[in-house]
Design a protein around this motif. Sequence first.
Motif, PDB file in Angstrom:
ATOM      1  N   SER A   1       0.821  -1.206   0.000  1.00  0.00           N
ATOM      2  CA  SER A   1       0.000   0.000   0.000  1.00  0.00           C
ATOM      3  C   SER A   1       0.856   1.258   0.000  1.00  0.00           C
ATOM      4  N   GLY A   2       2.171   1.083   0.043  1.00  0.00           N
ATOM      5  CA  GLY A   2       3.051   2.236  -0.017  1.00  0.00           C
ATOM      6  C   GLY A   2       3.305   2.871   1.330  1.00  0.00           C
ATOM      7  N   LEU A   3       2.946   2.192   2.399  1.00  0.00           N
ATOM      8  CA  LEU A   3       3.168   2.740   3.736  1.00  0.00           C
ATOM      9  C   LEU A   3       4.123   1.835   4.505  1.00  0.00           C
TER      10      LEU A   3
ATOM     11  N   LEU B   1       5.531   1.347  -5.043  1.00  0.00           N
ATOM     12  CA  LEU B   1       6.630   2.296  -4.873  1.00  0.00           C
ATOM     13  C   LEU B   1       7.971   1.592  -4.982  1.00  0.00           C
TER      14      LEU B   1
END
Lengths: 314, 447, 332
Positions: free
Chosen positions: B88-90, B342
């Motif tokens: 999720s890019g976190l 990412l």
Amino acid sequence: MNLILLAIIALGAIGLISALLLYFASRKFAVHEDERIGQVSAVLPQANCGGCGFPGCSGFAGACVKAADKGSLEGLLCPVGGQPVMEQVADILGMTVEASAPKVAVVRCNGSCENRPRLVTFDGAQSCKVQQMIGMGETGCSYGCYGCGDCVAACQFDAIHINPTTLLPEVDEEKCTACGACAKACPRQIIEVRLKGPKNRRMVVLCNNKDKGAIANKWCKASCIGCGKCQKVCEKFEAITVTKNLAYIDAEKCKLCRKCEEVCPKGAIHAINMPPRKPKAEAPVAPKTDAPVAPKAPEAPKTETPTNANGNEK
Amino acid sequence: MKTFKIGGVHPEENKLSAGQPIREAQLPKQAVFSMFQHIGAPANAVVKRGDVVKVGTLLGEAGGFVSAPIYSSVSGKVSKVDVALDASGLRRMAVTVDVEGDEWEESIDRSKDLVKLSDRPDLDAKTIVEKIKTAGIVGMGGATFPTHVKLCPPPGKVAECVIVNAVECEPYLTADHSLMLEHADEILVGLQLVMKAVNVTKGYIGIENNKPDAIKLMTEKAAQYPGIEVVPLKMKYPQGGEKQLIDAVIGRQVPAPPALPIDTGAIVQNVGTCFAIYEAVMKNKPLIDRVITVTGKSLKQPSNLLARLGTPFSQLIDECGGLPEDTGKVIGGGPMMGKALLSLDVPMTKGSSGLLIMNDKEARRTEAEPCIRCAKCVGACPMGLEPYLLSKLAEQRDWDAAEREDITSCIECGSCQFTCPSHRPLLDYIRLGKSTVMGIIRARSAK
Amino acid sequence: MENKLIVSLSPHVHGGDSVQKNMYGVCIALLPAMLASFYFFGMGAVAVMLTSVLSCVFFEWAITKFILKRNRLTILDGSAALTGVLLAFNLPSNLPLWIIVLGALFAIGVGKMTFGGLGQNIFNPALAGRVFLLISFPVQMTTWPVSGEMSYLDAQTAATPLSIMQTAISSGDASVLNQLPSSLEMLIGQTGGSMGEVSALLLLLGCAFMLWKKIITWHIPVSIIATVLVFAGLLHLANPVYANPLQVVFSGGLMLGACYMATDYVTSPMSHKGQLIYGVCIGLLTVIIRNWGAYPEGMSFAIIIMNAFTPLINTYCKPTRFGEVVKKEVAK
């Protein structure tokens, strides 16, 4: 001749009827408003920025009048007009206000292109909040500035702009009214409305990264790693606290001694609007040359001393 | 042939890996298990650094009712319990395991024999739901909503039928398709289990007509299972949306939020979820692997891989011929609703249905032009909304008006942006508006 | 990794549609009718068409560059060219060229760019230009050459079907209508009138192309034509001084208006429901203006009037939301 007369009569009659209608309408539907609201509104800046917490200036004026009826203007402040405007408001309402110190918006991120390299390219609507939906953003920092300018769009006073070289927003202190619209617009709560400080001088940690030191250090040269050196050096005043791997300087307690700036291994603490330091023989840090007007001059040399990343992992 | 009634678009199919058999992916050297593999409360890690785990060992326990436990899919030593970048890019809490050998927990039945429902008369609804809950099964189409929550309808709501989502309307993806061709019986038994768990006698399997082989096979097999019917559907995106599928299969429309799909009496489960349910209940195997499509026009070998959860995406790409040089974008999921990654080192999770590699040219968006008010987005919206208006309202931050225009009904399928001749980032702004309006509504109801 | 990955939000694919494709699509759809007008009206038509298109494109370029000072050039998106083609279709082929340039200036300058360019205008620019010319130069604008004459300026002029129809109503003499060409002739295009009004058949052909290419939906053209047929038919049945509905539909700018002008993206309603209301109102207004108005042709006025109502229709005509029907049933 006849035709002209007819036209005059017809037009006159229409005009008369309309005038009567308007007269009765204005009587019938007149809204009675406390006239003090109008008077208060007149002295307000009319920027409708919402910085006071009310929907626009007339909303704030209404709240002032209501508060005055209850006996106190406490807690009400027009951040844009500041003290002078509040005194005028108090005059109209027959009240007094206490003095409050002026504030300014501060961007707590120094992750310029040089300090914090872009890892990926974002392709989409130019809005920080939209970029927030892809997660971390273009860089490796989960807390830093996105640089899409939601704060710039939110500013009513043309006081904040993105610097094209650093891709970071910069506050024009002359224009900033500390209304807080930019702080509210920032999805990462990077912008803080702080006390301006004596002679506009203040010490600020220009970082918002709450990650552990190793991660913060890896992705940004100018990040706070939460090592706590500044906290130790400030034991006397207790102005600096480190919570969640991030140092914070309490502006009310800070005595502007600039010791923290000296000890910070990553140059994350900046002295703003202070005169350049006299070079000291034993000073390990390069002298800061922050220009007095630009609060976060990007060309300020960073203390890029290799940091001890393990030092903060207690 | 049936389909949903409002809107819809026809993206190019590009099912490059169709017909490829499911291949087992190699074991990773290091597997990372995010504690955020589902919607709801994150799982809480129960292991610490240095612990020795086997395949099927519990790593994180469910953090609430709307949550799911996480199991190790590899055997080895826990090397880190710390934040790590996920799909999720976190950066979020995850357990990292250094792989050593391939040792399984003894309770897992690794035989390939089919266990039919009639072989297990001891199973009742409660046991089935409990097993699904313990196995950590979530919606595997990509929504990752914990399955046991779906199987416990709120009081007053009664399920009437179960619909299996075998539509796979996303272009490129073929994971569900290949699963149906190879494990038809298991899926049907899984569906029977779901039907038993919610006490209904009617089950539908909705398959789009671009998979005639799957429709044929499933229809033949379904004849042996009472109450199960295969419904061929006319190809149209986003037929795999839960609401659109219910409309297409049984002709009922779910009202606007806060109504739930269960209000129409239907419970929708993905094909992959049915297969996982079968394995969990009949084989005692928690959710530790899944089929994932690795595909892309420049990729050497688009394939369907059976991979262990926690395997880094970069390894899956290597197994399909390596990352092409002209890669511009890597997407976790399909091209219409997937999330751009990412970094390629993030691990696959329970919801990873595909990995799509786009070349540089495909990856870039065309520059947006002014809206010409052509109303094509209005025609394409499967929810009957006005995307041009919602996007403009969100851009102007007029949240009240956006709420009045039902922005919260948006299912984020992307049909509007897909069809926009001006290439406007409609969904970017609608998403922004939707999340903001949802926040405002939550704050209001909390008062 | 040397190459930075691109990240963006879904969807990651696009249908490949573009503004240019749509605009040039309409131009292609208009091509047969354009060629027909060249055939019927000769060099005059070619001169009018070229002047109109070139001046529209020029004014768009000049205004964007020198007045709005935008760097983005919009002349290639085809919208200005399309406005030029449509404007020319609305003009008689023997119109002095300087009037056309003036009309183009009004269409692009006032009708489109003052509102901010493509997508922002309230009124169809080509129609704004035409109505401006019609009001400013009524004589030149209503003197049509007879079709089939291959000359320019000195062409003979004749009464158009529309003026015959209006004469019939004002005189109350149904026999005047016998001068009208038959519906079939009008369908193919042997009548006098503006350039784009000659051949209803070719215009319909272009319309079918646009429907096939999904440039427009059926709602607006069908609702306009159906309304005119029904309304004119009722009038014809009630009193034979009103013309045969088929002749009404095939005459004047009705086909052009219904298929190309009313369907203009920018100025028509967004929802299908709204488009139907819009179409029906245009149909009604057209027949009313044609029969009882001062001008023989009511199409352009009807569309301009309904353009003004489009924002209102958009506000009150929402598309049917998913699940809305169910909600109503439950409420009952």
